[in-house]
Each structure stands twice: as C-alpha cells, then as structure tokens.
Design an enzyme around this catalytic site. Structure first.
Site, PDB file in Angstrom:
ATOM      1  N   ARG A 114       0.853  -1.187   0.000  1.00 54.51           N
ATOM      2  CA  ARG A 114       0.000   0.000   0.000  1.00 54.51           C
ATOM      3  C   ARG A 114       0.889   1.239   0.000  1.00 54.51           C
ATOM      4  O   ARG A 114       1.835   1.350   0.780  1.00 54.51           O
ATOM      5  CB  ARG A 114      -0.884   0.035   1.244  1.00 54.51           C
ATOM      6  CG  ARG A 114      -1.761   1.273   1.295  1.00 54.51           C
ATOM      7  CD  ARG A 114      -2.246   1.554   2.682  1.00 54.51           C
ATOM      8  NE  ARG A 114      -3.059   2.776   2.721  1.00 54.51           N
ATOM      9  CZ  ARG A 114      -3.120   3.580   3.763  1.00 54.51           C
ATOM     10  NH1 ARG A 114      -2.426   3.330   4.845  1.00 54.51           N
ATOM     11  NH2 ARG A 114      -3.874   4.660   3.723  1.00 54.51           N
ATOM     12  N   HIS A 173      -8.311   6.778   0.356  1.00 52.25           N
ATOM     13  CA  HIS A 173      -9.204   5.630   0.534  1.00 52.25           C
ATOM     14  C   HIS A 173      -9.648   5.045  -0.808  1.00 52.25           C
ATOM     15  O   HIS A 173     -10.660   4.346  -0.882  1.00 52.25           O
ATOM     16  CB  HIS A 173     -10.469   5.998   1.339  1.00 52.25           C
ATOM     17  CG  HIS A 173     -10.208   6.386   2.758  1.00 52.25           C
ATOM     18  ND1 HIS A 173     -10.903   7.388   3.395  1.00 52.25           N
ATOM     19  CD2 HIS A 173      -9.328   5.917   3.668  1.00 52.25           C
ATOM     20  CE1 HIS A 173     -10.458   7.514   4.639  1.00 52.25           C
ATOM     21  NE2 HIS A 173      -9.491   6.620   4.829  1.00 52.25           N
ATOM     22  N   ARG A 212      -9.357  14.217  13.180  1.00 51.52           N
ATOM     23  CA  ARG A 212      -9.172  15.276  12.193  1.00 51.52           C
ATOM     24  C   ARG A 212     -10.410  16.153  12.117  1.00 51.52           C
ATOM     25  O   ARG A 212     -11.537  15.668  12.135  1.00 51.52           O
ATOM     26  CB  ARG A 212      -8.887  14.684  10.807  1.00 51.52           C
ATOM     27  CG  ARG A 212      -7.607  13.891  10.713  1.00 51.52           C
ATOM     28  CD  ARG A 212      -7.407  13.365   9.288  1.00 51.52           C
ATOM     29  NE  ARG A 212      -6.381  12.334   9.249  1.00 51.52           N
ATOM     30  CZ  ARG A 212      -6.481  11.195   8.561  1.00 51.52           C
ATOM     31  NH1 ARG A 212      -7.561  10.951   7.849  1.00 51.52           N
ATOM     32  NH2 ARG A 212      -5.509  10.325   8.586  1.00 51.52           N
ATOM     33  N   GLU A 259      -9.362  -3.906   1.869  1.00 48.91           N
ATOM     34  CA  GLU A 259      -8.289  -3.268   1.111  1.00 48.91           C
ATOM     35  C   GLU A 259      -7.141  -4.231   0.844  1.00 48.91           C
ATOM     36  O   GLU A 259      -6.517  -4.185  -0.220  1.00 48.91           O
ATOM     37  CB  GLU A 259      -7.799  -2.032   1.868  1.00 48.91           C
ATOM     38  CG  GLU A 259      -8.847  -0.920   1.918  1.00 48.91           C
ATOM     39  CD  GLU A 259      -8.476   0.199   2.866  1.00 48.91           C
ATOM     40  OE1 GLU A 259      -7.955   1.221   2.382  1.00 48.91           O
ATOM     41  OE2 GLU A 259      -8.704   0.065   4.075  1.00 48.91           O
TER      42      GLU A 259
END
Length: 395
Positions: free
Chosen positions: A87, A176, A237, A381
């Site tokens: 990744r 994402h 965040r 993922e």
C-alpha cells in the site's frame, strides 16, 4: 494451477500491518501488526489460523521486522509466495493505476513524498527492505490516490492561482481509493448490476473518513483533498474548516504552523468535539447516557456526512445506491440511521431490523421497501491490493 499467495504490506512510519492473501480463501491464513518500531516497546503481533502470538522486538527496524514476517508468511503459504503488494498512500498525478515496482516507480514515490511526508518515506523503507530481503519476488505498489485520478478538473482543481497547481501540484487528490473501488465493485455484484453501468455514493467511515461519487467503476469526486484532512469530521481530524482559520489562530493565539497542524489532525474531530474519545462506540454509549460533548460529536459527524453525500450526488447521472463501509460504516447502525434522517429529499428509508443486523462483518441491503438501495459492504483493502498484484503478475 494451485491458488496463489500474495503478502500484502502496509508500512507506516513506526508500524507494519501485513496479511497473507490466498486467492481461493475468503479469510487470511496469516495477518498481523508490528508497532512502535524503533522504540524499546516495539512488538510484533500476528494471527496464524486461530493461533495468536506476540514477540517483543525492542529497538527493531523495519527491515528486521520484515525478516521476521517473511518466514511466517512462507510457512502460512506452504512454502510458496507469489508476490508482495505494498500500500502506498500518495501517487500524485503520476500514478493512475497500480504498478510493478522498478526504479521509476521508486523515484515516483520519492518525488511525491512532500505530499505525504509521514507516509511515502515509510512506504519506501518498507518496499526497499522487502526488495532486498525478497529479490526474486515481484513487488507491486498500490496507490490510495490512483482511483481518484479519473476525477474531472472541475472536481479536483482548487480555485487558486494556476502556478500553484502546475508548479507545485496543489490540487485535490483524494484517499481511501482502494476501499472505495473495492466496495463499489462488491455492491454491483451484490445487487446484480454491471459495474460499467452503475452509480454509487460511498462512505468510508473509520478513524479517517471520506465520501466518494463512483460512476461506471470510476471516481468522479471525493471529499478528501490535497491531504486527508479535507472533508468530513473524523476521529481526530477536523475535516473542513474556514481556510483562514490558520492565520486567525496564528494571529490571535500566536500558534505556530506546526501547532495548528497538530491540533487539526490529532486533537480535533470526534475527540475535539466530545472532549472524551475518538472512538464512535465509546461516544455513542456516552451520547445515550446524556453526555453533552458526545452528543454534539455524534450529531456533527452524522450531519457533516449527510451534507457531503448530498454534495457528491452532483457527480452522479443516476443513483444505484448508497454504500456504508469502514469500521464505523460497517458497525454503527445508529450513525447510518441518523445520517439518513438528514437526507429526506433522497427518499432513503431504512429497514430497522436489517440495519441492526449489519454489524461485525455482516453486509447486505438495509433499505425499506420503496427506498433507494442502501448497502453495508465490508471493505477489504488487503484483498484489493492482492487482486491488483495478481492482475499485474498475469499481465
């Protein structure tokens, strides 16, 4: 031909998450996490089948940990690994798809390091260590940003002077992407519509959160931007704030850029609003018990999510359905319910029993009769990275 095995590696600045993916198995034969690397508390956790183990590795480097992970992966793969998928958070504009790692790919990841200074350098450490340790294995880089390179200019450009884009790459990239790509394909399979003729709203909700408009298998818009700070309220965040907040805080409080950056990335979102936690499970329990901060955090999170999804609909020619995924999206029936209460104009209506049933990896359709489709689709993922790796090996 026997089913192939791909080791998937997600290398962070002080951690390595890994999983062995067998193309014929739905579960991972091996998965684990090495954390706090380089510190006296460094530790490697892994699960091999039903067996869970840990190993203390004080002061261990990324390369040393990878040298421990390889024998575990080889054992779980029956002695035969076919490739390694990595990744990579930021591919900039250069990478529009996954790539076999070579000198040019390494240079490209390095060139985009300024766009993801906490992530790309760590990915390079992991990739280069893996290449040194496993020189005979094909290595593939899968970029979070690649899926969003299909966005049109009117979606990815900021309204700032041209030179900031052409000379410095200031634009919206989105993240994402691997998750949004995976769940939109799964959603199409689940409801029996062709991916190449489908339109989805997708909400990936975890500690980091983003929405995406997906048309015919391609991203048309997404909520994150130049960095993963833009968009939704998240675990720690802030998401969208007034762009002049930085100068306001510097002028009125004397804060440095570093202090402002840390506050917006690590001390805001659900954690900042609630004063309690960045974990939605904790916050929902506190909200139900009457905690004012938790209630505010829950309400802001759901409203901002609904507002973003409604905006994403501008990029769709039609709507085949709304997808919830990620840790919160897959497990919080309450977040799904409250978010959709803000989207009455779309005609969404939940089946309460189906909504309550979709937790802990259970996916499915959760809409009431007559409502547009609403789906919970568990993301994967690691499997998408493995699929990309296998596709490049086949090519």
């Amino acid at each position: 031909m026997s089913a192939r095995n791909i080791l998937v590696i997600n290398c962070g600045s002080s951690s390595i998450k890994f999983a062995l993916v067998n193309e014929a198995q739905t579960t991972f034969p091996l998965q684990g996490l090495a954390e706090r690397l380089g510190s006296p508390e460094a530790v490697l956790h892994w699960q091999f089948g039903d067996t869970k183990e840990s190993l203390s590795l004080p002061g261990t480097s990324h390369q040393s940990v990878l040298s421990k992970i390889l024998p575990l992966a080889q054992e779980a793969a029956g002695g035969h690994l076919d490739g390694i998928g990595h990744r990579v958070v930021h591919g900039g504009e250069h990478f529009t798809a996954s790539h076999l790692v070579d000198a040019d790919v390494l240079a490209g990841i390095r060139a985009n390091a300024h766009l993801a200074p906490l992530h790309n350098p760590a990915h390079l450490v992991g990739i280069e260590a893996a290449m040194e340790l496993f020189p005979s294995l094909p290595q593939v880089s899968v970029f979070d940003t690649a899926f969003h390179q299909s966005m049109p200019p009117h979606a990815y450009r900021y309204a700032v002077p041209e030179f900031l884009y052409t000379e410095h790459g200031v634009r919206r990239y989105g993240f994402h992407g691997t998750s949004h790509r995976y769940v939109s394909k799964r959603a199409a399979e689940m409801v029996g519509v062709p991916v190449e003729n489908s339109s989805w709203l997708s909400a990936h909700l975890g500690n980091g959160c983003s929405t995406c408009a997906i048309v015919n298998g391609e991203s048309r818009d997404t909520s994150m931007g130049l960095t993963p700070l833009e968009g939704l309220a998240m675990g720690t965040r802030s998401g969208d704030v007034d762009p002049n907040l930085h100068s306001h805080l510097a002028r009125t409080l004397g804060w440095s850029i570093e202090q402002i950056d840390r506050t917006l990335n690590h001390d805001s979102g659900l954690k900042g609003l609630s004063g309690l936690s960045n974990d939605m499970r904790t916050l929902y329990e506190a909200h139900m018990a009457g905690h004012p901060g938790a209630t505010l955090a829950f309400e802001v999170f759901c409203y901002r999510l609904a507002k973003s999804l409604a905006g994403m609909a501008c990029a769709l020619p039609k709507l085949d359905g709304l997808i919830f995924t990620g840790g919160i999206g897959e497990n919080s029936a309450a977040v799904r319910e409250r978010t959709l209460e803000h989207m009455k104009l779309f005609g969404f209506q939940l089946d309460a029993e189906a909504n309550a049933r979709c937790t802990r990896g259970v996916g499915g359709e959760i809409q009431a009769a007559g409502s547009p489709r609403i789906l919970v689709v568990p993301t994967n993922e690691e499997r998408q990275i493995a699929l990309d790796t296998l596709a490049l090996l086949d090519a």
